[in-house]
Scaffold this motif. Sequence first.
Motif, PDB file in Angstrom:
ATOM      1  N   ILE A 169       0.830  -1.203   0.000  1.00 55.30           N
ATOM      2  CA  ILE A 169       0.000   0.000   0.000  1.00 55.30           C
ATOM      3  C   ILE A 169       0.865   1.254   0.000  1.00 55.30           C
ATOM      4  O   ILE A 169       0.574   2.227  -0.713  1.00 55.30           O
ATOM      5  CB  ILE A 169      -0.960  -0.019   1.207  1.00 55.30           C
ATOM      6  N   ILE A 170       1.950   1.236   0.764  1.00 52.78           N
ATOM      7  CA  ILE A 170       2.866   2.387   0.760  1.00 52.78           C
ATOM      8  C   ILE A 170       3.432   2.597  -0.645  1.00 52.78           C
ATOM      9  O   ILE A 170       3.506   3.729  -1.133  1.00 52.78           O
ATOM     10  CB  ILE A 170       4.001   2.182   1.785  1.00 52.78           C
ATOM     11  N   GLY A 171       3.819   1.515  -1.313  1.00 56.74           N
ATOM     12  CA  GLY A 171       4.345   1.630  -2.672  1.00 56.74           C
ATOM     13  C   GLY A 171       3.331   2.223  -3.632  1.00 56.74           C
ATOM     14  O   GLY A 171       3.667   3.105  -4.437  1.00 56.74           O
ATOM     15  N   ARG A 175       3.737   5.877  -5.567  1.00 57.40           N
ATOM     16  CA  ARG A 175       3.726   5.967  -7.036  1.00 57.40           C
ATOM     17  C   ARG A 175       2.562   6.819  -7.535  1.00 57.40           C
ATOM     18  O   ARG A 175       2.651   7.454  -8.585  1.00 57.40           O
ATOM     19  CB  ARG A 175       3.660   4.561  -7.642  1.00 57.40           C
ATOM     20  N   ALA A 176       1.460   6.842  -6.772  1.00 52.69           N
ATOM     21  CA  ALA A 176       0.268   7.577  -7.213  1.00 52.69           C
ATOM     22  C   ALA A 176       0.424   9.076  -7.092  1.00 52.69           C
ATOM     23  O   ALA A 176       0.022   9.825  -7.983  1.00 52.69           O
ATOM     24  CB  ALA A 176      -0.956   7.115  -6.421  1.00 52.69           C
ATOM     25  N   HIS A 177       1.023   9.558  -5.974  1.00 54.85           N
ATOM     26  CA  HIS A 177       1.045  11.011  -5.809  1.00 54.85           C
ATOM     27  C   HIS A 177       2.208  11.571  -4.999  1.00 54.85           C
ATOM     28  O   HIS A 177       2.335  12.787  -4.887  1.00 54.85           O
ATOM     29  CB  HIS A 177      -0.277  11.497  -5.174  1.00 54.85           C
ATOM     30  N   VAL A 178       3.048  10.723  -4.426  1.00 57.40           N
ATOM     31  CA  VAL A 178       4.148  11.243  -3.614  1.00 57.40           C
ATOM     32  C   VAL A 178       5.384  11.503  -4.468  1.00 57.40           C
ATOM     33  O   VAL A 178       5.982  12.577  -4.413  1.00 57.40           O
ATOM     34  CB  VAL A 178       4.485  10.282  -2.456  1.00 57.40           C
ATOM     35  N   TYR A 179       5.768  10.514  -5.278  1.00 56.49           N
ATOM     36  CA  TYR A 179       6.879  10.670  -6.215  1.00 56.49           C
ATOM     37  C   TYR A 179       6.320  10.810  -7.630  1.00 56.49           C
ATOM     38  O   TYR A 179       5.288  10.220  -7.967  1.00 56.49           O
ATOM     39  CB  TYR A 179       7.803   9.465  -6.170  1.00 56.49           C
ATOM     40  N   ALA A 180       7.043  11.555  -8.460  1.00 56.83           N
ATOM     41  CA  ALA A 180       6.611  11.737  -9.851  1.00 56.83           C
ATOM     42  C   ALA A 180       7.054  10.588 -10.742  1.00 56.83           C
ATOM     43  O   ALA A 180       6.357  10.238 -11.698  1.00 56.83           O
ATOM     44  CB  ALA A 180       7.157  13.052 -10.395  1.00 56.83           C
ATOM     45  N   PRO A 182       7.741   6.713 -10.981  1.00 53.55           N
ATOM     46  CA  PRO A 182       7.542   5.442 -10.269  1.00 53.55           C
ATOM     47  C   PRO A 182       8.829   4.648 -10.084  1.00 53.55           C
ATOM     48  O   PRO A 182       8.947   3.880  -9.119  1.00 53.55           O
ATOM     49  CB  PRO A 182       6.552   4.690 -11.172  1.00 53.55           C
ATOM     50  N   ALA A 183       9.803   4.831 -10.978  1.00 52.77           N
ATOM     51  CA  ALA A 183      11.063   4.099 -10.856  1.00 52.77           C
ATOM     52  C   ALA A 183      11.836   4.496  -9.596  1.00 52.77           C
ATOM     53  O   ALA A 183      12.700   3.738  -9.128  1.00 52.77           O
ATOM     54  CB  ALA A 183      11.929   4.337 -12.093  1.00 52.77           C
ATOM     55  N   HIS A 184      11.527   5.668  -9.047  1.00 57.11           N
ATOM     56  CA  HIS A 184      12.197   6.107  -7.824  1.00 57.11           C
ATOM     57  C   HIS A 184      11.628   5.436  -6.577  1.00 57.11           C
ATOM     58  O   HIS A 184      12.219   5.538  -5.502  1.00 57.11           O
ATOM     59  CB  HIS A 184      12.082   7.625  -7.676  1.00 57.11           C
ATOM     60  N   VAL A 185      10.488   4.778  -6.707  1.00 59.25           N
ATOM     61  CA  VAL A 185       9.871   4.092  -5.563  1.00 59.25           C
ATOM     62  C   VAL A 185      10.467   2.685  -5.505  1.00 59.25           C
ATOM     63  O   VAL A 185       9.847   1.694  -5.887  1.00 59.25           O
ATOM     64  CB  VAL A 185       8.341   4.058  -5.683  1.00 59.25           C
ATOM     65  N   THR A 186      11.687   2.602  -5.016  1.00 53.12           N
ATOM     66  CA  THR A 186      12.426   1.344  -4.990  1.00 53.12           C
ATOM     67  C   THR A 186      12.052   0.539  -3.743  1.00 53.12           C
ATOM     68  O   THR A 186      11.486   1.077  -2.782  1.00 53.12           O
ATOM     69  CB  THR A 186      13.929   1.627  -4.970  1.00 53.12           C
ATOM     70  N   PRO A 187      12.389  -0.746  -3.725  1.00 59.21           N
ATOM     71  CA  PRO A 187      12.156  -1.528  -2.501  1.00 59.21           C
ATOM     72  C   PRO A 187      12.828  -0.933  -1.275  1.00 59.21           C
ATOM     73  O   PRO A 187      12.266  -0.977  -0.178  1.00 59.21           O
ATOM     74  CB  PRO A 187      12.744  -2.898  -2.865  1.00 59.21           C
ATOM     75  N   ASP A 188      14.028  -0.369  -1.438  1.00 56.43           N
ATOM     76  CA  ASP A 188      14.701   0.249  -0.292  1.00 56.43           C
ATOM     77  C   ASP A 188      13.922   1.448   0.222  1.00 56.43           C
ATOM     78  O   ASP A 188      13.811   1.653   1.447  1.00 56.43           O
ATOM     79  CB  ASP A 188      16.119   0.692  -0.684  1.00 56.43           C
ATOM     80  N   VAL A 189      13.391   2.264  -0.674  1.00 55.83           N
ATOM     81  CA  VAL A 189      12.589   3.418  -0.255  1.00 55.83           C
ATOM     82  C   VAL A 189      11.338   2.947   0.478  1.00 55.83           C
ATOM     83  O   VAL A 189      10.978   3.488   1.529  1.00 55.83           O
ATOM     84  CB  VAL A 189      12.213   4.287  -1.479  1.00 55.83           C
ATOM     85  N   ILE A 190      10.670   1.941  -0.043  1.00 55.74           N
ATOM     86  CA  ILE A 190       9.451   1.436   0.601  1.00 55.74           C
ATOM     87  C   ILE A 190       9.770   0.869   1.982  1.00 55.74           C
ATOM     88  O   ILE A 190       9.032   1.112   2.949  1.00 55.74           O
ATOM     89  CB  ILE A 190       8.774   0.378  -0.291  1.00 55.74           C
ATOM     90  N   ARG A 191      10.869   0.139   2.106  1.00 53.59           N
ATOM     91  CA  ARG A 191      11.250  -0.401   3.421  1.00 53.59           C
ATOM     92  C   ARG A 191      11.498   0.725   4.425  1.00 53.59           C
ATOM     93  O   ARG A 191      11.083   0.641   5.586  1.00 53.59           O
ATOM     94  CB  ARG A 191      12.496  -1.277   3.288  1.00 53.59           C
ATOM     95  N   ALA A 192      12.183   1.771   3.978  1.00 55.20           N
ATOM     96  CA  ALA A 192      12.466   2.891   4.880  1.00 55.20           C
ATOM     97  C   ALA A 192      11.178   3.585   5.308  1.00 55.20           C
ATOM     98  O   ALA A 192      11.005   3.943   6.488  1.00 55.20           O
ATOM     99  CB  ALA A 192      13.408   3.876   4.196  1.00 55.20           C
TER     100      ALA A 192
END
Length: 285
Positions: A169-171, A175-180, A182-192
Amino acid sequence: METTRHLDLTVAGRPVPTLCDVIGTGRDALLLPALSTISDRGEMRDLARALGSEYRCLVPDWPGFGARPRTRLPLGPDTLHAFLDALLAAAPGPYALGVAAGHGAGYLVAAARRHPRAFERLVLVAPTWRGPLPTAMPSRAHWFPRIRRAVEAPILGDALYRLNISPPIIGRMMRAHVYADPAHVTPDVIRAKHAVTRQQNGRFGTAAFVTGGLDPVADRTAFLDLFGGVLPPTLVLRPEKAPRRSGAEMDALIAQGQVTSVAIPGALSPHEEFPTAVAAAIRVV
């Protein structure tokens, strides 16, 4: 230069130990992160580093938010206004620069009005004033206090909260509205980000923010009124891919003519996704 400063603040009659990153050298700057389920002072770290050759940046966590156990407080606008008053009493600056992201913008502007000598200049990054549910479902406002109470309730509330802050859900949210990009929403970012949400008492800040309980004003007119009168020069950084409704509020502020503006890449968290571009915009204007 990077250190951590511990401030022993008192807010709403309660002790609020507050950790602040101190990054860079030069004139003092205050950087306020956004208010959201996944926000903490770490989201400002790369921007502070990008500004660090010119500014000594103080970056606090908001009460009720952050990547650490959180003090339980009555969370509402009065508490957050009082927090900034306490912060400015403990670390008065004066600040050459005040930067705030998202919902932090309205609180920074209000603080600048209460403390007219505290800031030489203000920068508002993707400024918002209306929480997610009031933005998405304005006709359902009567449900929002009930939703907040449900998430704050013992046992049931924690279960509801966990259902809504899972890594998938965080991912999707990011991707929907926090980052422009989607490739920047990496697994490491989601874990953090997931680690931020799992801090003790984390659900209370989320319940307040999502349901509009931390909205600094009640409507657009009141938000625009914050910018009347005497304020330091104010720059709005308007992300090119801000969500439609949030972007419309930023455009209304810009159109009023009381601020200057610069378009930047990003969505609702450009200071985190594109810190170099945000720092460049701050320097240019």
